[in-house]
Scaffold this active site. Structure first.
Site, short mmCIF file in Angstrom:
data_model
loop_
_atom_site.label_atom_id
_atom_site.label_comp_id
_atom_site.label_asym_id
_atom_site.label_seq_id
_atom_site.Cartn_x
_atom_site.Cartn_y
_atom_site.Cartn_z
N HIS A 78 0.79 -1.09 -0.28
CA HIS A 78 0.07 0.05 0.06
C HIS A 78 0.76 1.16 -0.05
O HIS A 78 0.72 2.07 -0.63
CB HIS A 78 -0.96 -0.07 1.01
CG HIS A 78 -1.70 1.27 1.50
ND1 HIS A 78 -2.36 1.85 0.69
CD2 HIS A 78 -1.20 2.16 2.50
CE1 HIS A 78 -2.81 3.01 1.34
NE2 HIS A 78 -2.05 3.17 2.36
N GLU A 256 12.36 12.15 0.95
CA GLU A 256 11.18 11.64 -0.02
C GLU A 256 9.89 12.24 0.55
O GLU A 256 8.94 12.57 -0.11
CB GLU A 256 11.33 10.06 0.10
CG GLU A 256 10.18 9.49 -0.38
CD GLU A 256 9.96 9.77 -1.99
OE1 GLU A 256 11.10 9.97 -2.61
OE2 GLU A 256 8.95 9.49 -2.37
N HIS A 304 13.56 9.47 12.90
CA HIS A 304 12.97 8.33 12.70
C HIS A 304 13.56 7.25 13.53
O HIS A 304 13.04 6.08 13.48
CB HIS A 304 12.90 8.04 11.14
CG HIS A 304 12.19 9.04 10.37
ND1 HIS A 304 10.82 8.85 10.07
CD2 HIS A 304 12.61 10.00 9.49
CE1 HIS A 304 10.37 9.73 9.10
NE2 HIS A 304 11.43 10.50 8.99
N THR A 329 7.71 26.38 7.51
CA THR A 329 6.54 25.63 7.14
C THR A 329 5.33 26.51 7.49
O THR A 329 4.23 26.72 6.80
CB THR A 329 6.10 24.30 7.90
OG1 THR A 329 7.38 23.39 7.47
CG2 THR A 329 5.05 23.64 7.18
CU CU1 Z 1 11.30 12.46 8.83
#
Ligand code: CU1
Length: 535
Positions: A78, A256, A304, A329
C-alpha cells in the site's frame, strides 16, 4: 522552417503515430502528462483497495479476512504503490502539463527521455506487483524494509529491489528533465524570481530526487548483496550494523516525504490567489521557505530513529533540527492565510480542497512537531499516532491538492467545465470521511495501539470500527471523482470552459502568467528567426 501545429511540435518532421501507438511513442508533454495522471489515478485505486483490505481486517478485533503475512504485505505494498505509483506520478503529470506552459517553453527539454521515464515507471510498478505472485509472498517488512526482518522475505526480495531501481531511474530522469527545462527554456523575460510558485516547488523537488534516489538504490542494493552475495553490511555477526541501513534509508526517506509535499505547496500557491482574487502574499518568502524546508530535510533523518540508542547529543541535535522545520512551514501557512485575508473569495471545488488542505495540513504538521520531541517519540514510536500523522500530511494535504489541481486545470486541459455540483459533493464526502478515517487513529496511537499489526486488544475496538467506516466512505467517494473527470474529458453534459474559467481571476494576470499557447522559444531557433505569427 515548418509550421508548428498540434501534430508537429516543430522538432521532428516525421508523421505522428496514430491511435494506441501514439501513447506508446509520444514525446509530447501534454500526452505524457495525461498518461502520468491517468496512471496515478489507477494506482490510487489499487493502493486504495490495499488500504481497504487493511481496514477490513482491522474493522474488529480478531483475525477475520487475511493471513498475518498477507496483511503485512498489504501495509508494505500500500505504501510503495501510493508513494511511487500514485502521488509522485501525479506530481510529474502536473509538471509535464504545466511547467512548459508556465515558463513559456514549447515542450520539455528532453522529450524522448520524458517518454522513457513514464514507461520505466510502468515497468517498475508492474514488477512490484509481480511480487504478489512470487513464492513466499510480496515483501512484508514495511515500506522501510529494515533488515534483518526484510531478509526473511521469500523469492520476492530481488524483484522488489529491482523494481525500486527502475522506479528510481524513472524519477531521476524525470527530475533531470524538469531541471533542464526550467533552467534552459524559460521565456526571455522570465527570471527565476518571476516563475510561478508551482515551478519553483518542482525544481526544488527535482534536486531532492536527484540527491536521494541513489542513496536509496545503494541501500537496497546492499540488502541484495547481504542476502545473496555473502556481504555483511547490515549483519552484526559479520561486523556490519543493521542501524546503518536505517541511516541510509532515512537519509532518503525524510527528503522523500518532502518530495510528496513540496509540489502540493506549489499547487496550493497557484490556486489560492485565483479564488481570493489577490496576488500571492509573500512570494519571495514562499520561495525561500521552500528552499529552507528542502535544505533542512537533509539534516533531520534520524528523528525516525530516536529509539535505536543514539548518543544523547544525537537525540538532541535531531530533535532541535526537526523542530526548526516548523518555522518555514509556518511561513507558508501564514502566507496562504494572508493571501485569503480580505480577498474576494469564492468557494468553487478547487478552493474548497485548498482551504481544507491549509487546515488539515496544519493538523498533520502539528502532530509532526509533537513527534519531533524525542521523549514524546519514545512513547508514540510505532503506534497509530504516527500513522495518523503522516496520513494527514499525505491524504488531506497531498491527495487533496492533487484533486484540487485536477479540478483547477481540467477546464484548461479539456476545454470543458467540470460539474461544479458534483465536485462540491465529492469535496464534502471526502473531507468528512477522511477525518472520520484518520482522526480516531490519533486516539488509538495515544492509547498505545501498535501499527502494522493485523489484530489488537479489545479496548481499541470502537475507534478502529469508526476509522474503517470512514475508510470505506472515503474510498467509494473517490469513484465520484473518476466519474466527474470522465464526464469532463468526454464533454458529457457540461458547459464549455471560458477563457477566463473563474470570473475575475485573470483580471490581474493571476490565473496564467503567460498566454496559452506559450510563446515560441527554443535554442534551435534563435529569437530573431522566430516567425512573427508565433507572437
Ligand atoms: Cu522524517
Amino acid at each position: 522552417m515548418s509550421a508548428v501545429t498540434a501534430e508537429n511540435d516543430g522538432h521532428h518532421d516525421h508523421k505522428p503515430a496514430k491511435g494506441f501507438m501514439r501513447w506508446i511513442v509520444t514525446t509530447n508533454h501534454k500526452d505524457i502528462g495525461t498518461m502520468y495522471l491517468v496512471f496515478a489515478l489507477a494506482m490510487f485505486f489499487v493502493g486504495g483497495v490495499m488500504a481497504l483490505i487493511i481496514r477490513s481486517e482491522l474493522f474488529e478485533p480478531g483475525m477475520q479476512f487475511v493471513e498475518p503475512q498477507f496483511f503485512n504485505s498489504m501495509t508494505t505494498m500500500h505504501a510503495l504503490v501510493m508513494i511511487f505509483g500514485a502521488v509522485m506520478p501525479a506530481f510529474v503529470g502536473f509538471a509535464n502539463w504545466q511547467i512548459p506552459m508556465m515558463i513559456g517553453a514549447p515542450d520539455m527539454a528532453l522529450p524522448r527521455m520524458n517518454n522513457m521515464s513514464f514507461w520505466m515507471l510502468v515497468a517498475g510498478i508492474l514488477l512490484l506487483f509481480s511480487t504478489l505472485f512470487v513464492e513466499g509472498g510480496a515483501p512484508a517488512a514495511g515500506w522501510t524494509m529494515y533488515p534483518p526482518l526484510v531478509l526473511q522475505t521469500g523469492n520476492a526480495l530481488p524483484f522488489a529491489i529491482f523494481s525500486i531501481h527502475l522506479l528510481g531511474i524513472s524519477s531521476i530522469m524525470g527530475a533531470i528533465n524538469i531541471i533542464a527545462t526550467i533552467f534552459n527554456m524559460r521565456a526571455p523575460a522570465m527570471s527565476l524570481m518571476k516563475m510561478p510558485l508551482f515551478v519553483w516547488t518542482w525544481i526544488i523537488t527535482a534536486f531532492l530526487l536527484i540527491a536521494i534516489m541513489p542513496v536509496f538504490a545503494g541501500a537496497v542494493t546492499m540488502l541484495l548483496t547481504d542476502r545473496f552475495f555473502d556481504t555483511s553490511f547490515f549483519d552484526a555477526a559479520g561486523g556490519g550494523d543493521p542501524v546503518l541501513y536505517q541511516h541510509l534509508f532515512w537519509f532518503f526517506g525524510h527528503p522523500e516525504v518532502y518530495v510528496l509535499i513540496l509540489p502540493t505547496f506549489g499547487i496550493a500557491s497557484t490556486i489560492i490567489p485565483v479564488f481570493a482574487r489577490k496576488p500571492l502574499f509573500g512570494y519571495a518568502s514562499m520561495v525561500y521557505a521552500t528552499a529552507a524546508i528542502a535544505f533542512l530535510s537533509f539534516i533531520v533523518w534520524a528523528h525516525h530513529m530516536f529509539l535505536v540508542g543514539m548518543p544523547l547529543v544525537g537525540e538532541l541535535y535531531f530533535m532541535y533540527a526537526t523542530m526548526i522545520i516548523a518555522v518555514p512551514t509556518a511561513v507558508k501557512v501564514f502566507n496562504w492565510t494572508a493571501t485569503m485575508w480580505k480577498g474576494a473569495m469564492t468557494f468553487e471545488t478547487p478552493m474548497l480542497f485548498s482551504v481544507a488542505f491549509v487546515i488539515l495540513f496544519t493538523i498533520g504538521g502539528f502532530t509532526g512537531l509533537m513527534m519531533s520531541l524525542a521523549p514524546v517519540d519514545f512513547q508514540y514510536h510505532d503506534t497509530y499516532f504516527i500513522v495518523a500523522h503522516f496520513h494527514y500530511v499525505l491524504v488531506p494535504a497531498a491527495i487533496f491538492m492533487i484533486m484540487a489541481g485536477c479540478y483547477f486545470w481540467l477546464p484548461k486541459w479539456t476545454g470543458n467545465m467540470y460539474d461544479e455540483r458534483l465536485g462540491r459533493l465529492h469535496f464534502w464526502l471526502s473531507v468528512i470521511s477522511v477525518n472520520v478515517l484518520f482522526f480516531p487513529q490519533h486516539f488509538l496511537g495515544l492509547a498505545g495501539m501498535p501499527r502494522r499489526i493485523p489484530d489488537y486488544a479489545v479496548q481499541f475496538a470502537d475507534w478502529n470500527m469508526i476509522s474503517s467506516i470512514g475508510a470505506f466512505v472515503y474510498g467509494f467517494s473517490q469513484l465520484l471523482f473518476v466519474y466527474i473527470v470522465y464526464k469532463t474529458i468526454r464533454g458529457i453534459d457540461c458547459e464549455k470552459a471560458t477563457d477566463e474559467v473563474w470570473e475575475g481571476a485573470s483580471e490581474h494576470g493571476l490565473e496564467w502568467r503567460l498566454p496559452s499557447p506559450a510563446p515560441y522559444h527554443t535554442f534551435e531557433t534563435p529569437p530573431d528567426e522566430v516567425p512573427t505569427e508565433h507572437f
